[in-house]
Write an enzyme that holds these catalytic residues in place. Structure first.
Site, PDB file in Angstrom:
ATOM      1  N   SER A  52       0.745  -1.231   0.147  1.00 50.16           N
ATOM      2  CA  SER A  52       0.154  -0.178  -0.006  1.00 50.16           C
ATOM      3  C   SER A  52       0.867   1.299  -0.064  1.00 50.16           C
ATOM      4  CB  SER A  52      -0.925   0.128   1.223  1.00 50.16           C
ATOM      5  OG  SER A  52      -1.506   1.131   1.290  1.00 50.16           O
ATOM      6  N   TYR A  90      -1.612  -1.243  10.164  1.00 49.39           N
ATOM      7  CA  TYR A  90      -1.618  -1.497   8.958  1.00 49.39           C
ATOM      8  C   TYR A  90      -0.403  -0.781   8.066  1.00 49.39           C
ATOM      9  CZ  TYR A  90      -3.551  -1.893   4.066  1.00 49.39           C
ATOM     10  OH  TYR A  90      -3.993  -2.314   2.559  1.00 49.39           O
TER      11      TYR A  90
END
Length: 246
Positions: free
Chosen positions: A155, A170
């Site tokens: 990401s 995350y």
């Protein structure tokens, strides 16, 4: 795991076929990656923690050009990783493509100052250690044929230049996955095995929520990296086939 039809290895007159494994693939981004890899004629192993959900996903892909087989796989469990690797070796004798897609733990409102680091442990166990244990276990099958494509689904929020107070577990786990990607790529330089990270962007899935880009578009960048021609770039961070900063 259901037993697939026997495949004949490539010869001088038969085309090379590829065997791919996609983790976290019974829904969302992973499912679409499986579908697109199958459209390219690959035999695709659809990894799912819940085998019944994996079988249901495979039924949705009935008639796909490439064979799709559901396999039981929780990347946080070494015993399941070891069992699957043995099965792949016995059944195919090769693994050409690994897409480390299993994920979750999108803790949008958690703060970096939190005293509860349990979510961070869980995120690292899946994103970093799950990818690590599976990649290392499957590398011998790639080395055997001097070919491999390892795609770590990352990401942009794990990039070093990304600054935000959200998604601490995350974000940190994806940053760690990026570091692992670069390190493994450097180790395998010249082996024929390309290791890259791909950011699919904000995708409209159960994890990403509504409002994101179509899942087909996010998956396309992952599939592109999974099917790079020889010689392939390695140790890069891509989005939509373009290099982005680490």
């Amino acid at each position: 795991m259901s037993r697939p039809a026997r495949r004949v290895p490539a010869t001088a007159t038969a085309p090379v076929y590829r065997v791919a494994l996609v983790t976290g693939a019974n829904r969302g981004l992973g499912f679409e990656v499986v579908r697109q890899l199958s459209e390219r004629g690959m035999t695709v192993l659809l990894g799912a923690r819940d085998f019944d959900k994996g079988l249901h996903a495979v039924r949705k892909l009935a008639g796909a050009p490439g064979e799709v087989i559901a396999v039981q796989l929780d990347v946080t469990r070494q015993d399941e990783v070891d069992a699957l690797v043995r099965w792949i070796e016995i059944t195919y004798g090769r693994l050409d493509v690994l897409v480390n897609n299993a994920g979750g733990h999108y803790d949008h409102d958690a703060a970096a100052s939190t005293r509860d680091i349990t979510p961070a442990h869980a995120a690292l166990e899946t994103h970093l250690f799950g990818s690590w244990r599976l990649s290392s276990a499957l590398l011998p099958l790639m080395r055997r044929h001097g070919y491999g494509r390892i795609v770590n689904v990352s990401s942009g929020c794990g990039a070093s230049g990304s600054t935000s107070a959200s998604c601490v577990a995350y974000r940190t786990s994806k940053a760690a996955l990026n570091a692992y990607t670069r390190t493994l790529a450097a180790e395998l330089e010249g082996s024929g095995i390309a290791v890259n990270a791909v950011c699919p962007g904000w995708v409209a899935t159960e994890l990403g929520g509504p409002g994101g880009r179509p899942v087909e578009r996010g998956a396309a960048g992952i599939v592109w990296a999974a099917d790079l021609p020889v010689p392939a770039p390695t140790g890069r961070f891509f989005r939509d086939g373009e290099v982005i900063p680490w």
